[in-house]
Enzyme design. Sequence first.
Site, PDB file in Angstrom:
ATOM      1  N   HIS A  40     -53.536  36.085-113.791  1.00 52.86           N
ATOM      2  CA  HIS A  40     -53.053  34.961-114.591  1.00 52.86           C
ATOM      3  C   HIS A  40     -54.042  33.801-114.540  1.00 52.86           C
ATOM      4  CE1 HIS A  40     -50.276  32.134-116.420  1.00 52.86           C
ATOM      5  NE2 HIS A  40     -50.399  31.328-115.383  1.00 52.86           N
ATOM      6  N   ARG A  63     -53.577  41.227-120.679  1.00 56.81           N
ATOM      7  CA  ARG A  63     -54.463  40.357-119.907  1.00 56.81           C
ATOM      8  C   ARG A  63     -55.109  41.183-118.798  1.00 56.81           C
ATOM      9  NH1 ARG A  63     -52.622  38.245-115.350  1.00 56.81           N
ATOM     10  NH2 ARG A  63     -50.469  38.051-116.034  1.00 56.81           N
ATOM     11  N   TYR A 119     -47.829  42.537-108.718  1.00 50.35           N
ATOM     12  CA  TYR A 119     -46.811  42.855-109.725  1.00 50.35           C
ATOM     13  C   TYR A 119     -47.256  43.890-110.765  1.00 50.35           C
ATOM     14  CZ  TYR A 119     -49.419  39.164-112.217  1.00 50.35           C
ATOM     15  OH  TYR A 119     -50.412  38.395-112.789  1.00 50.35           O
TER      16      TYR A 119
END
Length: 374
Positions: free
Chosen positions: A268, A264, A277
């Site tokens: 998100h 991705r 992260y």
Amino acid sequence: MSEIDDLLPCREPVRFLSPDGTEAAPTQEMTDRGYAIPPLEDLVKVWRAMVVGRRFDAQATALTKQGRLAVYPSSRGQDACQVAPVLALQEDDWFFPTYRDSMALVTRGIDPVEVLTLLRGDWHCGYDPQATRTAPQCTPLATQAVHAAGTADGLRRRGSDAVALCFIGDGATSEGDFHEGLNFAGVFKAPVVYLVQNNKYAISVPLAKQTKAPALSYKGIGYGVRAEQVDGNDPAAVLAVTRKAYEHARSGQGPFLIEAHTYRMEAHTNADDATRYRTPDEVDGWTGQDPLVRLQAYLVAQGAVDDARVEEVRQEAEELAADLRERMNADPQVDPADLFAHVYAEPTPQLREQAEMVAAEREASRPETEEVAR
């Protein structure tokens, strides 16, 4: 091979195209299983849908920043997984998407405005599931895995040769519904294909903290489900593997589990800060494996598309984005009475009472000027 070996995926993800678009020789194991690069004309269709899909994704992201959408989960980087499996479906097949699969819905032929109705907050689903044979986008993790298994079993019992395609994220494989769906499908030989888009993160939780399995595709053997793993950024390989999976399910051999290794590229959702992260170096590394760039380079080298065709499709995508932008910039006309539509086929007494209460409140609050005009 033994019966157990037949269930296991290839040791390496199936791949036909290298990141630079040159051909990558498949392993003997892949060849023995009948995997071959699809015809050029089919890959051109996948490429065209990926160009359109990516422009849609970029436009939807922009609409979120403009306040036209409440939220939007981008699928940029997962384009091959979004497009190739959907294009390989037949008209009577069913599709069970997640909240991230808006690009896949556009590829399915659903009106982009109807696709974004959920994310704008107008309806739980903006399109007709029966007419499109496409379930509503599923926000709870993995619940669609059970729905897909049940639908596929129903199709089988009716004598249909249709299959169900169910998209799953890697995080959803940690949910009980995923395992229940696989177990049910395996026991009853339901013709459902589960495609796990392993983009390496369940929001911010890396795959290493979710499972110790060598690959998510190995989870199929626990339920007697045939499985495969594929380079999810290789559109040719994704198309070849999903076609093989549909053939397996359609011929009465039961469910099929595919793990597509992808990434991705965006956060998100627009509410997520992915820099907390993952590192820029990690993202840059995956940028070099862009599925759209990879397939276009291959098709250009093969003479299947040229600069004129590239520009033609790019312009087509721009026109579709402009149409979406114009229609989404118009405020929707909502009717509070719609809250009670499509809840039950036959409204319950309680639902009728609630509808009447809302209608009475609306009537009581109607401005006097409106009454005079009437």
